[in-house]
Design a protein around this motif. Structure first.
Motif, PDB file in Angstrom:
ATOM      1  N   UNK A 271       0.839  -1.202   0.000  1.00 38.43           N
ATOM      2  CA  UNK A 271       0.000   0.000   0.000  1.00 38.43           C
ATOM      3  C   UNK A 271       0.876   1.255   0.000  1.00 38.43           C
ATOM      4  N   UNK A 272       0.347   2.379  -0.472  1.00 40.51           N
ATOM      5  CA  UNK A 272       1.135   3.612  -0.432  1.00 40.51           C
ATOM      6  C   UNK A 272       1.244   4.125   0.998  1.00 40.51           C
ATOM      7  N   UNK A 273       2.332   4.829   1.334  1.00 35.42           N
ATOM      8  CA  UNK A 273       2.458   5.391   2.674  1.00 35.42           C
ATOM      9  C   UNK A 273       1.493   6.552   2.883  1.00 35.42           C
ATOM     10  N   UNK A 274       1.269   6.888   4.143  1.00 29.04           N
ATOM     11  CA  UNK A 274       0.497   8.090   4.448  1.00 29.04           C
ATOM     12  C   UNK A 274       1.206   9.303   3.854  1.00 29.04           C
ATOM     13  N   UNK A 275       0.449  10.321   3.501  1.00 28.56           N
ATOM     14  CA  UNK A 275       1.051  11.552   3.006  1.00 28.56           C
ATOM     15  C   UNK A 275       1.405  12.450   4.181  1.00 28.56           C
ATOM     16  N   UNK A 276       2.229  13.442   3.921  1.00 29.99           N
ATOM     17  CA  UNK A 276       2.573  14.404   4.974  1.00 29.99           C
ATOM     18  C   UNK A 276       1.333  15.158   5.436  1.00 29.99           C
ATOM     19  N   UNK A 277       0.430  15.486   4.508  1.00 27.36           N
ATOM     20  CA  UNK A 277      -0.807  16.174   4.903  1.00 27.36           C
ATOM     21  C   UNK A 277      -1.662  15.292   5.810  1.00 27.36           C
ATOM     22  N   UNK A 278      -1.714  13.983   5.515  1.00 26.85           N
ATOM     23  CA  UNK A 278      -2.453  13.047   6.371  1.00 26.85           C
ATOM     24  C   UNK A 278      -1.913  13.090   7.798  1.00 26.85           C
ATOM     25  N   UNK A 279      -0.600  13.005   7.929  1.00 25.62           N
ATOM     26  CA  UNK A 279       0.014  12.964   9.250  1.00 25.62           C
ATOM     27  C   UNK A 279      -0.154  14.288   9.992  1.00 25.62           C
ATOM     28  N   UNK A 280       0.011  15.393   9.292  1.00 23.04           N
ATOM     29  CA  UNK A 280      -0.152  16.699   9.941  1.00 23.04           C
ATOM     30  C   UNK A 280      -1.578  16.860  10.447  1.00 23.04           C
ATOM     31  N   UNK A 281      -2.548  16.422   9.654  1.00 22.23           N
ATOM     32  CA  UNK A 281      -3.935  16.475  10.104  1.00 22.23           C
ATOM     33  C   UNK A 281      -4.143  15.585  11.330  1.00 22.23           C
ATOM     34  N   UNK A 282      -3.558  14.385  11.317  1.00 18.77           N
ATOM     35  CA  UNK A 282      -3.698  13.481  12.452  1.00 18.77           C
ATOM     36  C   UNK A 282      -3.063  14.034  13.712  1.00 18.77           C
ATOM     37  N   UNK A 283      -1.869  14.583  13.592  1.00 22.04           N
ATOM     38  CA  UNK A 283      -1.206  15.180  14.758  1.00 22.04           C
ATOM     39  C   UNK A 283      -2.003  16.377  15.287  1.00 22.04           C
ATOM     40  N   UNK A 284      -2.597  17.129  14.383  1.00 20.36           N
ATOM     41  CA  UNK A 284      -3.396  18.288  14.802  1.00 20.36           C
ATOM     42  C   UNK A 284      -4.604  17.845  15.604  1.00 20.36           C
ATOM     43  N   UNK A 285      -5.299  16.823  15.126  1.00 19.74           N
ATOM     44  CA  UNK A 285      -6.465  16.318  15.864  1.00 19.74           C
ATOM     45  C   UNK A 285      -6.055  15.720  17.203  1.00 19.74           C
ATOM     46  N   UNK A 315      10.800   3.876   1.580  1.00 17.87           N
ATOM     47  CA  UNK A 315      10.543   4.308   0.202  1.00 17.87           C
ATOM     48  C   UNK A 315      10.896   5.785   0.068  1.00 17.87           C
ATOM     49  N   UNK A 316      11.250   6.234  -1.117  1.00 18.13           N
ATOM     50  CA  UNK A 316      11.539   7.663  -1.300  1.00 18.13           C
ATOM     51  C   UNK A 316      10.354   8.539  -0.903  1.00 18.13           C
ATOM     52  N   UNK A 317       9.133   8.080  -1.198  1.00 21.45           N
ATOM     53  CA  UNK A 317       7.952   8.880  -0.865  1.00 21.45           C
ATOM     54  C   UNK A 317       7.785   8.989   0.645  1.00 21.45           C
ATOM     55  N   UNK A 318       7.971   7.876   1.344  1.00 21.51           N
ATOM     56  CA  UNK A 318       7.829   7.891   2.794  1.00 21.51           C
ATOM     57  C   UNK A 318       8.890   8.742   3.465  1.00 21.51           C
ATOM     58  N   UNK A 319      10.122   8.654   2.999  1.00 19.61           N
ATOM     59  CA  UNK A 319      11.199   9.440   3.595  1.00 19.61           C
ATOM     60  C   UNK A 319      11.008  10.937   3.339  1.00 19.61           C
ATOM     61  N   UNK A 320      10.527  11.282   2.141  1.00 19.19           N
ATOM     62  CA  UNK A 320      10.260  12.695   1.851  1.00 19.19           C
ATOM     63  C   UNK A 320       9.144  13.224   2.740  1.00 19.19           C
ATOM     64  N   UNK A 321       8.107  12.412   2.949  1.00 19.09           N
ATOM     65  CA  UNK A 321       7.021  12.830   3.841  1.00 19.09           C
ATOM     66  C   UNK A 321       7.530  13.004   5.265  1.00 19.09           C
TER      67      UNK A 321
END
Length: 385
Positions: A271-285, A315-321
């Motif tokens: 599966x694809x990793x969570x996006x940075x926006x997903x995580x920021x929203x989760x941390x905010x909540x 993955x490159x996407x996960x590390x960038x996020x």
């Protein structure tokens, strides 16, 4: 007439030990679940803080059938599976020596007079007379449990017992302590639970943090593999926040370390990793709910994991996020404090990797020295009321 196990003015029940539990029926398993029948399970519980009396919390939260506890005893652990016999006490539940915990339910023992201090190693012995089915458990506590046939709850030792790297049916120990005792909850993943540290040495990051404190303490609700946003392994952080952090008796602060598994674990399932926006929203909540409950939140930056040996995790996407989320964590005013774990343990020549001398061996977890540096990244002044 009040007894020494009853709260009186000036003292109250607070969490002295905690351990996060998961369902044995999840798809992803880092440690195989098991059940018991006509067996005694003896488990070592290292107290984060102490008091003059205690009570034990047991859980059948993820069980599919009622759980019968035929006998339960608590003692100071001597060494290995041995107890200090003169400290051994029977636990009762509403006055009864046995208790049946319904599927999905919990039980709290009656209080017992057993004074403990920070660092006391208790041995909890449970006799499970009937087939239990797969057990609600803490799957990677870095602490050996012991299982032997029959009711040996009162035995000084368990010769020939099976050694099991997990905890079963226990979620915590409360202690009777002075009012105003500050309790922080380490609410996160394996970097709190202790994966990578040496088993049976109490070298988890939370243990090192407690060793630095001269007042109050931190209880450990880390679950290896746990994610901020998605269930498995364990309920996601937003789902378990109330139970495992906000409702912990005495809690004043919540320390959080999440993100590695949101970014890496999906790769194990394609599966694809969570996006940075997903995580920021989760941390905010998460932060909003902690503040609404009147507690303070201390956030860790997401640790490096580029060297993970597990296929699909790095993955490159996960590390960038990870880099984007860490930049946000360091600059937002959402948290009461930030402890920069990533900078404390990263390889200065390649910050997506753990520093080689701190690597627990899999490129994703910290060894004992790394766990100590994680603890040292927390400014103790941020844990004061």
């Amino acid at each position: 007439m009040s007894t020494s196990t009853e709260p009186t003015p000036g003292r109250t029940w607070v969490a002295g030990f905690r351990t996060g539990v998961i369902s044995p029926y999840e798809q992803i398993k880092l440690n195989e679940p098991r059940g018991f029948a006509d067996q005694t399970v003896r488990q070592v519980l290292r107290m984060a803080g102490g008091g003059e009396a205690l009570r034990v919390r047991l859980s059948n939260r993820y069980g599919r059938d009622p759980l019968t506890i035929g006998a339960a005893r608590i003692a100071v652990r001597k060494a290995g599976d041995e107890i200090v016999p003169e400290t051994d006490l029977a636990l009762r539940f509403s006055g009864a020596a046995q208790v049946t915990v319904p599927a999905g339910g919990e039980a709290v023992s009656d209080p017992v007079d057993l004074p403990v201090t920070a660092g006391t190693a208790l041995a909890l012995s449970l006799y499970l007379p009937h087939e239990t089915g797969l057990a609600t458990y803490s799957h990677m506590p870095m602490q050996t449990a012991y299982a032997a046939d029959g009711d040996l709850t009162a035995s000084p030792g368990l010769p020939g017992a099976d050694h099991v790297q997990a905890r079963f049916y226990v979620t915590g120990v409360d202690v009777l302590a002075p009012e105003g005792t500050a309790i922080a909850v380490a609410f996160g993943d394996s970097w709190f639970e202790g994966v990578g540290s040496t088993p049976d040495t109490d070298h988890r990051s939370v243990d090192f943090l407690n060793a630095r404190l001269d007042r109050g303490w931190v209880v450990n609700e880390g679950i290896a593999g746990n994610r901020l946003l998605v269930d498995e392994i364990g309920e996601n952080a937003l789902a378990r926040l109330d139970r495992d952090a906000l409702s912990v008796p005495g809690a004043t602060h919540v320390l959080v370390h999440f993100g590695i598994n949101d970014l890496g674990l999906p790769g194990m399932a394609g599966q694809p990793p969570a996006t940075s926006d997903d995580l920021i929203d989760g941390f905010t909540r998460l932060a909003d709910r902690v503040h609404t409950a009147g507690l303070k939140i201390l956030a860790a930056t997401i640790g490096p994991f580029a060297g993970a040996v597990y296929p699909g995790v790095s993955t490159p996407e996960g590390l960038a996020a990870r880099r984007r989320v860490n930049d946000w964590i360091r600059t937002t005013d959402l948290f009461d404090s930030v402890f920069d774990v990533a900078r404390a343990v990263e390889n200065p020549d390649d910050p997506d990797f753990i520093r080689p001398d701190l690597d627990g061996g899999d490129g994703m977890h910290l060894n004992d020295t790394g766990a100590r540096l994680l603890a040292e990244s927390v400014d103790l002044r941020t844990l004061t009321l």
